[in-house]
Motif scaffolding. Structure first.
Motif, short mmCIF file in Angstrom:
data_model
loop_
_atom_site.label_atom_id
_atom_site.label_comp_id
_atom_site.label_asym_id
_atom_site.label_seq_id
_atom_site.Cartn_x
_atom_site.Cartn_y
_atom_site.Cartn_z
N HIS A 352 0.84 -0.79 -0.13
CA HIS A 352 0.05 -0.27 0.23
C HIS A 352 0.51 1.45 -0.22
CE1 HIS A 352 -3.17 -2.09 0.88
NE2 HIS A 352 -3.06 -3.30 1.53
N THR A 353 1.94 1.18 -0.51
CA THR A 353 2.88 2.01 -0.66
C THR A 353 3.27 2.49 -2.36
OG1 THR A 353 5.04 0.49 -0.66
CG2 THR A 353 4.46 1.09 1.64
N PRO A 354 3.82 3.67 -2.57
CA PRO A 354 3.85 3.97 -3.60
C PRO A 354 4.00 2.49 -4.77
CG PRO A 354 4.30 6.43 -2.81
CD PRO A 354 4.23 4.56 -1.56
N ALA A 355 4.56 2.29 -4.07
CA ALA A 355 6.13 0.78 -5.03
C ALA A 355 4.49 -0.22 -5.12
CB ALA A 355 6.86 0.23 -4.14
N GLY A 356 3.45 0.09 -5.08
CA GLY A 356 2.20 -1.31 -5.08
C GLY A 356 2.62 -2.83 -5.30
N ALA A 357 2.55 -2.60 -6.20
CA ALA A 357 2.49 -4.32 -6.47
C ALA A 357 4.25 -4.76 -7.03
CB ALA A 357 1.95 -4.55 -7.65
N ALA A 358 5.11 -3.82 -6.76
CA ALA A 358 6.46 -4.14 -7.24
C ALA A 358 6.84 -3.90 -5.90
CB ALA A 358 6.89 -3.19 -8.00
N GLY A 359 6.63 -3.54 -5.16
CA GLY A 359 7.09 -2.92 -3.32
C GLY A 359 7.85 -4.58 -2.80
N PRO A 360 7.33 -5.92 -2.88
CA PRO A 360 8.27 -6.61 -2.84
C PRO A 360 9.56 -7.41 -3.06
CG PRO A 360 5.72 -7.15 -2.65
CD PRO A 360 6.12 -6.38 -3.44
N LEU A 361 9.83 -6.85 -4.73
CA LEU A 361 11.11 -7.10 -4.94
C LEU A 361 11.96 -6.28 -4.65
CD1 LEU A 361 9.19 -7.01 -8.49
CD2 LEU A 361 10.30 -8.73 -7.42
N TRP A 362 11.05 -4.71 -4.13
CA TRP A 362 12.39 -3.89 -3.26
C TRP A 362 13.01 -4.95 -2.16
CZ3 TRP A 362 14.87 -0.40 -6.73
CH2 TRP A 362 14.33 -0.15 -7.67
N VAL A 363 11.60 -5.13 -1.52
CA VAL A 363 12.37 -6.10 -0.31
C VAL A 363 12.94 -7.13 -0.29
CG1 VAL A 363 11.01 -7.23 1.12
CG2 VAL A 363 9.57 -5.28 1.06
N SER A 364 12.97 -7.66 -1.80
CA SER A 364 13.85 -8.77 -1.92
C SER A 364 15.36 -8.38 -2.36
CB SER A 364 13.15 -9.63 -2.68
OG SER A 364 12.02 -10.27 -2.67
N GLY A 365 15.31 -7.40 -2.28
CA GLY A 365 16.60 -6.93 -3.33
C GLY A 365 17.31 -5.97 -1.78
N GLY A 366 16.70 -5.93 -0.89
CA GLY A 366 17.51 -5.16 0.53
C GLY A 366 17.85 -6.30 1.33
N LEU A 367 17.27 -7.44 0.93
CA LEU A 367 17.59 -8.45 1.93
C LEU A 367 18.46 -9.65 0.94
CD1 LEU A 367 12.94 -10.01 2.77
CD2 LEU A 367 15.51 -9.26 4.41
N VAL A 368 18.72 -9.74 0.42
CA VAL A 368 19.85 -10.05 -0.56
C VAL A 368 21.02 -9.11 -0.13
CG1 VAL A 368 20.84 -10.66 -2.76
CG2 VAL A 368 18.16 -11.28 -2.14
#
Length: 387
Positions: A352-368
């Motif tokens: 529910h942030t401006p990233a929308g459906a792509a938000g989880p992908l940015w999270v994945s990048g951060g975790l890696v």
């Protein structure tokens, strides 16, 4: 690789199908049992928590029992829980069956990892793990899409019955093909439970478990929310969600197979070669998600890289926990499922942030990124565990 490894992989396939299948069945379950979709989604959380807690608990309870009897018992309990889930009309009962199924799944996987390591020479644990985890990757290719299709054509209960039926050949295979005692399982012939638990004070073991959990969290953060990315961002039809899942599963099978041949002797090289592309792939996927061809190609690539790095790290857990011969598999299982449970929770906060459906992908990048930073800061703890 010994035949019993492939028999164990059949059971892992059935259990992997069950672990991921509720995602496509939640609306039907909610409507049938008169609960909200949000309430029905707790079935996934219950399973994940059961896996994390169940791995060490079940491994400790079964450590003095013959491996074959323990594995068979877990499969039969898993089967019975799905039969109970298929016939119940109560959500509370269904919830309880998912917890029981998770405990049986966790216990089986923990024991199977330990058994797999005992079935092969000490320097081939990575390849044995690759065979075992191929059951999970095949589940994502065939089992989960097949379960979703079966639920669409019939109902959600048919999928539960199908998983129960899948357990039957796995049970027969274990009974006829797995040695009763493939490795040291008698506490008098090895370290005590207290000594095995003391291995958790080993800093190298904890670091590799952390790295494995982070990479798996990144994987499941994006995999869990792949559907809206395909249908909303890329603008594809619902059928393409199944295609994307199959591509991810095919990639994961490729990654775990290739890495399995290298992870025993060159684990550091696998992580060094696959880690940076994995890191870059998640934000690239977020940026290119509105381009269907690029998205689907990256789904396959990220599946391959995620499982190549993840399976290598989990095999390192088995090496690092060599002083805990009956509990090592549970440590690996807990690391995997801690990631699987926490990644989607973190990713959900971005929807529910401006990233929308792509938000989880940015999270994945951060975790890696965190995982690779830890590896570099600690002077490559992965390759330091080569046999």
């Amino acid at each position: 690789m010994p035949l019993p490894l492939y028999l164990l992989a059949v059971a892992v396939f059935a259990m992997g199908t069950s672990e991921f299948m509720p995602a496509g069945l939640l609306p039907d379950i909610a409507a049938d049992l008169d609960v909200s979709v949000g309430t029905a989604s707790t079935l996934t959380s219950a399973f994940a928590v059961g896996m994390v807690v169940g791995a060490p608990l079940m491994a400790a309870l079964a450590r003095n029992l013959p491996a074959r009897a323990s594995l068979l018992g877990c499969v039969l309990v898993f089967l019975a829980s799905h039969v109970a889930g298929a016939v119940t009309s109560s959500f509370a009962v269904l919830f309880a069956t998912r917890v029981v199924a998770a405990l049986a799944n966790a216990g089986f996987l923990a024991l199977a990892l330990t058994t797999a390591a005992a079935l092969v020479p000490p320097d081939r644990k990575g390849r044995a793990l690759a065979v075992l985890l191929s059951g999970t990757t095949v589940a994502t290719i065939a089992g989960v899409p097949g379960g979703s299709l079966l639920g669409t054509l019939l109902d959600w209960r048919a999928t539960f019955w199908a998983v129960a039926v899948l357990c039957l050949p796995a049970a027969v295979g274990i009974l006829t093909g797995v040695p009763a005692r493939p490795g040291p399982r008698d506490s008098s012939a090895g370290p005590s439970l207290r000594q095995e638990l003391a291995q958790l004070r080993n800093a190298r073991l904890l670091v590799v478990m952390l790295l494995g959990a982070l990479v798996n969290a990144a994987t499941f953060a994006s995999l869990t929310f792949l559907a809206p990315l395909v249908t909303d961002t890329a603008g594809l039809g619902e059928l393409w969600v199944t295609v994307a899942l199959v591509l991810f599963g095919a990639g994961s099978l490729t990654g775990v197979t290739v890495a399995g041949r290298l992870s025993d002797h060159r684990p550091g090289a696998v992580v060094a070669a696959c880690g940076p592309p994995l890191l870059l792939g998640w934000p690239a996927m977020a940026v290119l998600a509105n381009r269907p061809t690029a998205l689907l190609l990256l789904v396959f690539t990220q599946g391959a890289l995620s499982f190549a790095v993840g399976s290598t790290l989990i095999s390192r857990v088995l090496y690092a926990a060599a002083g805990a011969p009956t509990m090592a598999g549970s440590y690996a299982t807990s690391a995997l499922n801690t990631g699987a449970a926490t990644g989607p929770v973190i990713a959900a906060t971005t929807l529910h942030t401006p990233a929308g459906a792509a938000g989880p992908l940015w999270v994945s990048g951060g975790l890696v990124a965190v995982a690779l930073a830890v590896r570099v800061s600690l002077r490559n703890p992965v390759s330091g565990l080569a046999p």
